[in-house]
Design a protein around this motif. Structure first.
Motif, short mmCIF file in Angstrom:
data_model
loop_
_atom_site.label_atom_id
_atom_site.label_comp_id
_atom_site.label_asym_id
_atom_site.label_seq_id
_atom_site.Cartn_x
_atom_site.Cartn_y
_atom_site.Cartn_z
N LYS A 178 -2.13 5.83 2.36
CA LYS A 178 -3.12 4.59 2.55
C LYS A 178 -2.88 3.73 3.82
O LYS A 178 -3.64 3.62 4.76
CB LYS A 178 -3.27 3.65 1.27
N LEU A 237 -8.08 -6.94 -3.64
CA LEU A 237 -9.25 -6.19 -4.24
C LEU A 237 -8.77 -5.94 -5.65
O LEU A 237 -7.57 -5.65 -6.03
CB LEU A 237 -9.76 -4.66 -3.58
N LEU A 296 0.88 -1.10 -0.08
CA LEU A 296 -0.07 -0.08 -0.08
C LEU A 296 0.79 1.28 0.01
O LEU A 296 1.92 1.39 0.45
CB LEU A 296 -0.92 -0.04 1.13
N PHE A 351 -7.89 -5.70 1.38
CA PHE A 351 -7.49 -4.60 0.46
C PHE A 351 -6.75 -5.23 -0.77
O PHE A 351 -6.82 -4.69 -1.77
CB PHE A 351 -6.88 -3.43 1.29
N LEU A 411 -5.12 4.09 6.91
CA LEU A 411 -5.80 2.79 7.62
C LEU A 411 -5.33 2.59 8.90
O LEU A 411 -6.18 2.26 9.84
CB LEU A 411 -5.49 1.57 6.41
#
Length: 428
Positions: free
Chosen positions: A147, A428, A143, A425, A151
């Motif tokens: 992000k 995805l 990430l 995540f 998060l």
């Protein structure tokens, strides 16, 4: 970065200063006289400093006890110790930690303002511990930086809001009101202790805290919790010395006789516990009334969530026995690791963790389930908080292999949850 370092290490890194500011603002909002504002601010800071001084004094004795246990059982393993693992995380992920703390506190206050979770988490060092754990888990992912920070901030805010809420039903039974909450990331451990103690709940409610069966001849000593604490630690150090041996004891403590070592370590610990209790009483007498002024403006009906030693004065003897039986549960978990694992995956009980978390669990268990509830609940509590960190170790791969991990139950639970969210995540 200088601004963020100032927040994470200067402001949020000094819980006493933060609480002093809160007390000062609260008293000003309530339009108190200037002398009352000065008095309340200084006493709030002083109360927290006394807790730190007491914890430091008690920590010296607990550190020596931990060393004796390691030598006595001849084990090498991983110790759940928040401060050590956080120091490593700060070196590698200090930038992430600062941003996660800053945004996490903002989101947490928004949750307290606009949701039924009216708890304001004020235990600054635990906020730092959780932010460090989240950064260590998230920063090694693919990430992007922002992000990871966003998060991490959301997860930190969630932990600070939900943790005090799940413990509060038990805290209300102890304090008989809803003016304070516990802000300590061992909420799962406290809930387990409370639920187990509830199985031993009796209709007959004792008015005074009494010792366990077999100690009634020493009732007078046990009515004074400082004396009982000193005697308890004296016996504990003598037992630890028995397993270690006289020669090793003298080697570790500069050739002093074991009896002298046991007496002085016990007195150091008891003095630290006494100062902690005095600091808690001073802190609560000032911060709770002052906090009402802020809660009326920012978080209506807000409840300050403070560190777990705030429960100790409600049952001081139970807190000591809670520490003992929690430690026994931790030793049982360690023996299980020794029997079923190799030496590098043994979790050695973190004495400091068992003192604070086990002590608070003891107060909860005793006030709900009395003596039988205390013994059973705290033993299980100690087993759980020693066993859970074993599963957290591989999740902290970003820190490399170190002989330390986070203690307390919530760090492991949040570690599992964070890893699951991260995998979700990434798929995805």
């Amino acid at each position: 970065m200088n601004f963020l370092d100032g927040i994470s290490r200067g402001v949020l890194g000094e819980p006493a200063f933060v609480l002093g500011i809160i007390a000062c603002i609260g008293l000003i909002v309530q339009k108190e006289a200037m002398e009352r504002v000065i008095q309340g601010t200084i006493k709030t800071i002083l109360g927290y400093i006394l807790i730190q001084i007491g914890a430091s004094a008690a920590g010296v004795a607990l550190g020596n006890l931990s060393l004796l246990i390691q030598r006595g059982f001849q084990v090498i393993g991983i110790i759940p110790h928040n401060e050590i693992i956080v120091a490593l995380a700060q070196i590698n992920y200090g930038n992430y930690i600062a941003w996660i703390m800053l945004f996490g506190m903002v989101i947490h206050l928004l949750i307290a303002r606009w949701s039924p979770l009216k708890y304001v988490f004020l235990t600054g060092h635990h906020m730092l511990f959780m932010a460090s754990m989240l950064a260590a888990v998230l920063a090694v992912s693919s990430l992007s930086k922002w992000k990871v920070i966003l998060l991490g901030a959301v997860l930190l805010a969630m932990a600070m809001s939900v943790g005090p809420a799940v413990i509060q039903p038990f805290v209300r039974k102890i304090t008989n009101n809803n003016t304070i909450a516990v802000g300590h990331f061992n909420s799962i451990g406290f809930v387990i202790a409370g639920l187990i103690a509830s199985c031993f709940k009796s209709e007959h409610k004792e008015e005074k805290e009494t010792p366990l069966p077999g100690f009634r001849r020493f009732q007078v000593l046990f009515q004074d919790h400082i004396l009982s604490t000193t005697l308890f630690m004296f016996i504990l150090f003598l037992l630890a010395g028995f397993f270690v041996g006289r020669e090793t004891m003298e080697e570790l403590f500069f050739s002093r006789p074991p009896i002298v070592i046991a007496v002085m370590q016990a007195v150091w610990f008891a003095a630290g516990a006494y100062v902690i209790l005095m600091g808690v009483r001073m802190l609560l007498s000032e911060i709770v009334p002052a906090f009402q002024g802020i809660s009326e403006k920012i978080v209506p009906n807000g409840i300050p969530a403070l560190d777990c030693p705030i429960l100790f004065p409600y049952a001081p003897i139970a807190s000591i026995f809670g520490f003992l039986f929690s430690l026994m549960g931790g030793v049982a978990a360690m023996l299980l690791f020794i029997m079923r694992s190799n030496q590098y995956t043994i979790i050695i009980p973190g004495i400091v963790t068992h003192f604070f978390s086990g002590g608070a669990a003891g107060v909860i268990a005793y006030r709900i389930g009395r003596k039988r509830g205390l013994v059973t609940a705290c033993f299980v509590h100690g087993f759980v908080i020693t066993f859970l960190p074993y599963f957290l170790v591989p999740i902290l791969s970003g820190l490399g292999y170190v002989r330390a991990t986070f203690g307390d139950s919530d760090f492991a639970i949040m570690g599992f949850f964070t890893k699951w969210i991260l995998n979700f995540f990434l798929t995805l």
